[in-house]
Scaffold this active site. Structure first.
Site, PDB file in Angstrom:
ATOM      1  N   ASN A 115      -3.959 -29.910   6.306  1.00 39.06           N
ATOM      2  CA  ASN A 115      -5.306 -29.347   6.374  1.00 39.06           C
ATOM      3  C   ASN A 115      -6.304 -30.256   7.088  1.00 39.06           C
ATOM      4  OD1 ASN A 115      -4.797 -26.897   5.087  1.00 39.06           O
ATOM      5  ND2 ASN A 115      -4.914 -27.868   3.065  1.00 39.06           N
ATOM      6  N   LYS A 174       4.904 -19.826   4.864  1.00 37.77           N
ATOM      7  CA  LYS A 174       3.695 -19.133   4.394  1.00 37.77           C
ATOM      8  C   LYS A 174       3.542 -17.840   5.184  1.00 37.77           C
ATOM      9  CE  LYS A 174       0.403 -22.709   3.845  1.00 37.77           C
ATOM     10  NZ  LYS A 174      -1.053 -22.888   3.756  1.00 37.77           N
TER      11      LYS A 174
HETATM   12  N1  NAD Z   1       1.627 -18.970   8.228  1.00 41.38           N
HETATM   13  C1  NAD Z   1       1.071 -20.090   8.606  1.00 41.38           C
HETATM   14  O1  NAD Z   1       1.416 -21.170   8.127  1.00 41.38           O
HETATM   15  C2  NAD Z   1      -0.015 -20.035   9.643  1.00 41.38           C
HETATM   16  C3  NAD Z   1      -0.479 -21.224  10.230  1.00 41.38           C
HETATM   17  C4  NAD Z   1      -1.445 -21.132  11.213  1.00 41.38           C
HETATM   18  C5  NAD Z   1      -1.946 -19.893  11.602  1.00 41.38           C
HETATM   19  N2  NAD Z   1      -1.468 -18.754  11.020  1.00 41.38           N
HETATM   20  C6  NAD Z   1      -1.983 -17.427  11.418  1.00 41.38           C
HETATM   21  O2  NAD Z   1      -1.678 -17.221  12.798  1.00 41.38           O
HETATM   22  C7  NAD Z   1      -2.592 -16.289  13.330  1.00 41.38           C
HETATM   23  C8  NAD Z   1      -3.026 -16.743  14.692  1.00 41.38           C
HETATM   24  O3  NAD Z   1      -1.889 -16.840  15.531  1.00 41.38           O
HETATM   25  P1  NAD Z   1      -2.006 -16.817  17.128  1.00 41.38           P
HETATM   26  O4  NAD Z   1      -3.041 -17.762  17.556  1.00 41.38           O
HETATM   27  O5  NAD Z   1      -0.636 -16.945  17.664  1.00 41.38           O
HETATM   28  O6  NAD Z   1      -2.634 -15.375  17.398  1.00 41.38           O
HETATM   29  P2  NAD Z   1      -2.028 -13.962  17.865  1.00 41.38           P
HETATM   30  O7  NAD Z   1      -0.731 -13.687  17.229  1.00 41.38           O
HETATM   31  O8  NAD Z   1      -3.113 -12.983  17.686  1.00 41.38           O
HETATM   32  O9  NAD Z   1      -1.785 -14.186  19.430  1.00 41.38           O
HETATM   33  C9  NAD Z   1      -2.894 -14.391  20.267  1.00 41.38           C
HETATM   34  C10 NAD Z   1      -2.919 -13.390  21.427  1.00 41.38           C
HETATM   35  O10 NAD Z   1      -1.936 -13.764  22.405  1.00 41.38           O
HETATM   36  C11 NAD Z   1      -1.061 -12.668  22.677  1.00 41.38           C
HETATM   37  N3  NAD Z   1       0.219 -13.288  22.998  1.00 41.38           N
HETATM   38  C12 NAD Z   1       1.145 -13.774  22.158  1.00 41.38           C
HETATM   39  N4  NAD Z   1       2.116 -14.403  22.823  1.00 41.38           N
HETATM   40  C13 NAD Z   1       1.812 -14.305  24.143  1.00 41.38           C
HETATM   41  C14 NAD Z   1       2.414 -14.792  25.332  1.00 41.38           C
HETATM   42  N5  NAD Z   1       3.527 -15.534  25.312  1.00 41.38           N
HETATM   43  N6  NAD Z   1       1.814 -14.497  26.515  1.00 41.38           N
HETATM   44  C15 NAD Z   1       0.679 -13.783  26.540  1.00 41.38           C
HETATM   45  N7  NAD Z   1       0.031 -13.331  25.459  1.00 41.38           N
HETATM   46  C16 NAD Z   1       0.604 -13.585  24.262  1.00 41.38           C
HETATM   47  C17 NAD Z   1      -1.108 -11.822  21.453  1.00 41.38           C
HETATM   48  O11 NAD Z   1      -0.769 -10.481  21.742  1.00 41.38           O
HETATM   49  C18 NAD Z   1      -2.561 -11.973  21.031  1.00 41.38           C
HETATM   50  O12 NAD Z   1      -3.366 -11.095  21.754  1.00 41.38           O
HETATM   51  C19 NAD Z   1      -3.711 -16.166  12.329  1.00 41.38           C
HETATM   52  O13 NAD Z   1      -3.633 -14.911  11.696  1.00 41.38           O
HETATM   53  C20 NAD Z   1      -3.453 -17.287  11.336  1.00 41.38           C
HETATM   54  O14 NAD Z   1      -3.887 -16.951  10.034  1.00 41.38           O
HETATM   55  C21 NAD Z   1      -0.520 -18.815  10.059  1.00 41.38           C
END
Ligand code: NAD
Length: 361
Positions: free
Chosen positions: A245, A143
């Protein structure tokens, strides 16, 4: 290297897990596709911490990647950013046989995946997730999406990565709250699919949160295997995939009602899981011990299990707008036991009643 393979009609996806794997990313890329046209898409935070390692690794593999660094944060998961990435690819004359690498959290992964799905009607992508949420959830399953001003993930496509390269070492620099937030999805897999894994987490939560190597590798392996199993058996989200979900119906409503600011995604899911548990109990689907074990484990992980103080109207309204709501009934994923769930339509009266003990009303 731990390898999990997802077999899908006409394609397959390898998930590789190993401490230090990012320093061998170049070699992994060359194994997936021998091409000179490789673009690495990352965000500023991840670039600062892991950019040098990845550049070195690609150089050693003889690659000179196009490096695309984006500002960090959900608010940049937009079509405007997608266009910036297209511009860079077009300028560098990237062709059908090129390869994109998403190095970062779920935001970078979703956006890069969407670019890969659409650029020249589709090019290959490798996911190199660096947050716990991205490693156990967002990078797996194909996705991809970006946000629209009217709502999250409204524009997207299905596009599986060729390979998911997971280096658990990256979790050591993740802010504590992000790590804990990702743990909600991990615990979710135990509840919906794997009772044995749930038990493992009960015994090893402290070691996992301390990022001890073997427990972390086990946690990632089991979580990825759970998601891989579900995706393999229901690629297009028709039936089985709905169980992913679990906790998300109320969770999303909480995120919407709080403007995505007060609680993280994982915190909202944890509260949603508690609500689903209580609903399951009040419908006689599961006993109180299921709800109690779930509550204890979520709390041990540092996750909230009660609703934050907020007006109930906003949450109800957000839930009513949820795309999973059909004909006035909300389709909830509900536990029957630890490791087993069912999907049931539930009426509003019962929902409101069951949610009261989580701090609502
Ligand atoms: N495609 C899918 O099936 C699916 C499933 C769940 C969530 N998502 C999406 O994922 C997103 C959220 O992902 P997330 O929580 O990873 O957020 P993100 O990508 O914004 O990362 C969170 C923060 O951590 C920082 N970061 C990343 N890796 C790091 C590391 N190793 N060390 C320090 N900082 C780091 C990033 O720069 C950011 O500021 C949402 O947009 C959501 O819609 C998609």
């Amino acid at each position: 290297v731990e390898v999990i393979t997802i077999e899908l009609p006409g394609k397959s996806c390898r998930i590789e897990i190993e401490h230090g794997l990012l320093s061998r990313l170049g070699e992994r890329i060359m194994e997936v596709r021998k091409t000179e046209q490789v673009a690495v898409v990352t965000d500023a935070n991840v670039d600062r911490r892991y950019g040098a390692t990845v550049r070195r690794s690609l150089r050693l593999a003889g690659l000179k990647p196009l490096w695309i660094r984006l500002p960090a944060g959900e608010r940049y998961k937009t079509l405007r950013t997608v266009e910036r990435v297209y511009d860079r690819l077009v300028q560098a004359r990237f062709e059908r046989g090129s390869l994109l690498v998403a190095l970062g959290g779920g935001v970078v992964g979703d956006l890069t995946g969407f670019v890969a799905a659409t650029y020249l009607r589709g090019v290959d992508v490798i996911q190199a997730p660096t947050t716990l949420l991205a490693q156990v959830d967002a990078s797996i399953g194909g996705k991809t999406a970006v946000d629209h001003p009217k709502g999250k993930n409204l524009i997207g496509a299905f596009h599986h990565p060729r390979c998911v390269v997971i280096d658990p070492n990256t979790l050591s620099t993740l802010p504590r709250r992000e790590l804990i937030s990702g743990m909600a999805e991990v615990i979710k897999y135990g509840v919906i699919y794997d009772a044995e894994f749930f038990g493992y987490l009960e015994r090893n939560m402290k070691a996992v949160l301390n990022l001890e190597k073997e427990p972390v590798a086990h946690m990632l392996r089991k979580s990825c295997a759970a998601k891989a199993f579900v995706v393999q058996h229901d690629e297009r989200e028709k039936d089985l995939r709905r169980i992913l979900n679990y906790g998300h119906t109320l969770g999303h409503a909480i995120e919407t009602a709080t403007g995505y600011r007060r609680v993280t995604h994982g915190e909202a899911i944890a509260i949603g899981m508690m609500a689903a548990g209580r609903l399951g109990q009040s419908l006689g689907l599961c006993g109180p011990e299921v709800v109690l074990r779930q509550k204890n484990l979520l709390e041990r992980a540092g996750l909230p299990t009660a609703l934050p103080k907020m007006p109930m109207g906003g949450i109800v309204k957000a839930m009513q707008l949820d795309k999973k709501v059909k004909g006035g009934l909300v389709h909830f994923v509900l536990p029957e036991a630890i490791g087993r769930v069912v999907v049931r339509p539930v009426g509003w009266d019962l929902i409101k009643k069951a949610l009261r003990p989580t701090g609502w009303g």
